[in-house]
Write an enzyme that holds these catalytic residues in place. Sequence first.
Site, PDB file in Angstrom:
ATOM      1  N   GLU A 112       0.812  -1.218   0.000  1.00 51.82           N
ATOM      2  CA  GLU A 112       0.000   0.000   0.000  1.00 51.82           C
ATOM      3  C   GLU A 112       0.850   1.275   0.000  1.00 51.82           C
ATOM      4  O   GLU A 112       0.726   2.118   0.880  1.00 51.82           O
ATOM      5  CB  GLU A 112      -0.952  -0.015   1.194  1.00 51.82           C
ATOM      6  CG  GLU A 112      -1.985  -1.128   1.082  1.00 51.82           C
ATOM      7  CD  GLU A 112      -2.994  -1.119   2.209  1.00 51.82           C
ATOM      8  OE1 GLU A 112      -4.112  -0.635   1.988  1.00 51.82           O
ATOM      9  OE2 GLU A 112      -2.652  -1.595   3.309  1.00 51.82           O
ATOM     10  N   GLU A 179      -4.674  -9.734  -0.426  1.00 54.61           N
ATOM     11  CA  GLU A 179      -5.502  -9.707   0.780  1.00 54.61           C
ATOM     12  C   GLU A 179      -6.943  -9.906   0.348  1.00 54.61           C
ATOM     13  O   GLU A 179      -7.426  -9.252  -0.582  1.00 54.61           O
ATOM     14  CB  GLU A 179      -5.358  -8.380   1.537  1.00 54.61           C
ATOM     15  CG  GLU A 179      -3.977  -8.136   2.102  1.00 54.61           C
ATOM     16  CD  GLU A 179      -3.845  -6.774   2.803  1.00 54.61           C
ATOM     17  OE1 GLU A 179      -4.901  -6.193   3.171  1.00 54.61           O
ATOM     18  OE2 GLU A 179      -2.710  -6.299   2.952  1.00 54.61           O
TER      19      GLU A 179
END
Length: 664
Positions: A112, A179
């Site tokens: 991220e 994820e």
Amino acid sequence: MRDGIMQLNGKRIVFRGVNRHEFSCDNGRVISHEEMLYDIRFMKQHNINAVRTSHYPNVNEWYDLCDQYGIYLIDETNMESHGSWQKLGQLEPSWNIPGNLKSVLIYSCGNESYAGEDIVNMANYFRATDPTRLVHYEGCTWNRDYSEATDMESRMYAKAKDIADYLQNAPKKPYISCEYMHAMGNSLGGMEKYIELEDQYEKYQGGFIWDYIDQAISHTNDFGEKVLGYGGDFDDRNTDYNFCGDGIVFANRMPSPKADEVKYQYQDIILKVDESGVSIRSKRLFKDTSDLIFKYQATQGKEVIREGAFEAIVKPQEEIHVPIDFGTFHPGEVILTVSAHLKEQCLWADQGFEVAFGQCVLGRYNDMPYVEEPLVVIPGDGDLGVKCQDFEVLFSQEGLSSLKYRNKEYMIRGPRPVFMRATTDNERGYAHHFTSNVWNGASNAQALTNMNYHIAEDLHEVSITYEYTVLLQPRVRVELTYYVRSPGIVRVKYHYYGQPHLPEVPLFGTLFTLSHKLDHFSYLGRGPHENYVDRKKGSRIGFFESTVKDNLTPYLKPQACGNRTDVREVTLLDHDEEGLRFTMVDAPFEFTALPFSWQMIDATLHQYELPERSYYTYLTIMNKQMGVGGDDSWGAPVLDEYCLKAEDDQEYIFDIMPIHQEKD
């Protein structure tokens, strides 16, 4: 990589993975050898084959264990700028390469951190330094100009239908979810939607559940109690509170019920059972099934009709059918189960450990028989009593107000319609508790608007109907009808009259407030642990038992829990082994049996806030309950097929009868 598909020794690999933070509730980021051993054995026992080291290289011992036990790794760079994104300094990636370890299949450039030249350069460094491994990075999905940073399409929390859309459009790169399935609180619903993609699209190559363990800290609170604390419990502000409570094991490393579903969905031996035998399909890449022994069992209720074992050699990626003689059955429902077990002890489990199972159901469950004997009916001033031998039931202006057998009272408050449950973390994430809050009031405030009864001329049956009205707009009406029969059976018929223009309903049920002495239960349904309509494949159908106290699942923030689906019957007993049995009539039901009301559970922030002593047993018999969801915990709703619409009529029927021990 070959033809756009990730391969291991020439075979298409599917990652059945989990993200894992290095975490201990007692020691923070310092994990002991024993905790690491527990983690890797737990993963192997639950068919997890891969770990993403979120979001940093792990301690060296973990890599050695993964080499030894056989766990694939995405080894991640210690980089996460998250909300800051492009504010990156100089990157020096060389220390992120742990060496030539068998377990490391993919290097990850971090987590991220948006996208840019620095990350592309890091990816190219990995490729130049070690061309035998692939490179992963998810952040370039936010800026496709830097797609060179990853060898695969990687996304976070993409819905199954969005993944399918990508795979249907001739993609150049294979797909993984770095994820998915945000396992916060009571979650992991709908996981099968992702697993189904394995067989539908060759370039779908799996994903990594978020995440392995709840991150909560063991500490002593102001009252001297050793408890688990989360964000905000240490006067830390701002905070995300229990947002790190998203593991498939609790912070103390006790398994959560979510792990049952993971084990089933990730199993690489698929068993499809029918009355002729079982089809065994191997998803293994390199090993046949010579290390397994297969067991079969046919049951009717608690009775085992036939059981046995056999060996079958199934080659990797192949399927065979094995005929089985399950025996001769009595009229009624039969449960056929076939399971795969380790033939010998291995590093991660004992001999006989079950690695996979499959089931099928034949026939129909037989409900309670009743005897046509006259009842004693005692009309009163607004009340109606019915007796039969040692059985007594009383109906009043409040409903079914008394249920006795041999002078033992079981009913504390009369059953009422209920529509609400304690809010889950996922519901809170998409404001379902707000948009459907009218059902909170509907469960707490109902008007009994009509009551009528009918007594059969031969006194073999008495029926009493109560109509409840909820002041919503439009008004909601529910009827509960009780049919009393010999030798002490009460049949309950629930009918909800659907109304349009109302929000989704959490559940359609009947709530019984019973004596706290009824603190043990056994049932025929899915178990042994809690399960929900969108998280039940990992729960087999069988006879199970537990206590009401133990049925309260210890999620960090107390929430809806303890549910069972596909239930044929449930029996609640006291310490004298006397109590009540509830059985299906036309179709299986769902139930929860908890020591606290849903309102009490909903009002607390921690498990330790709930009282040590329970004064009642709260039993809810439900026609249906919505799923728990899990695509994410900040906006993704429960999948539509697992939700309940207010405009649909709902009806179900179940029987109640006393259970007692014969006295000498």
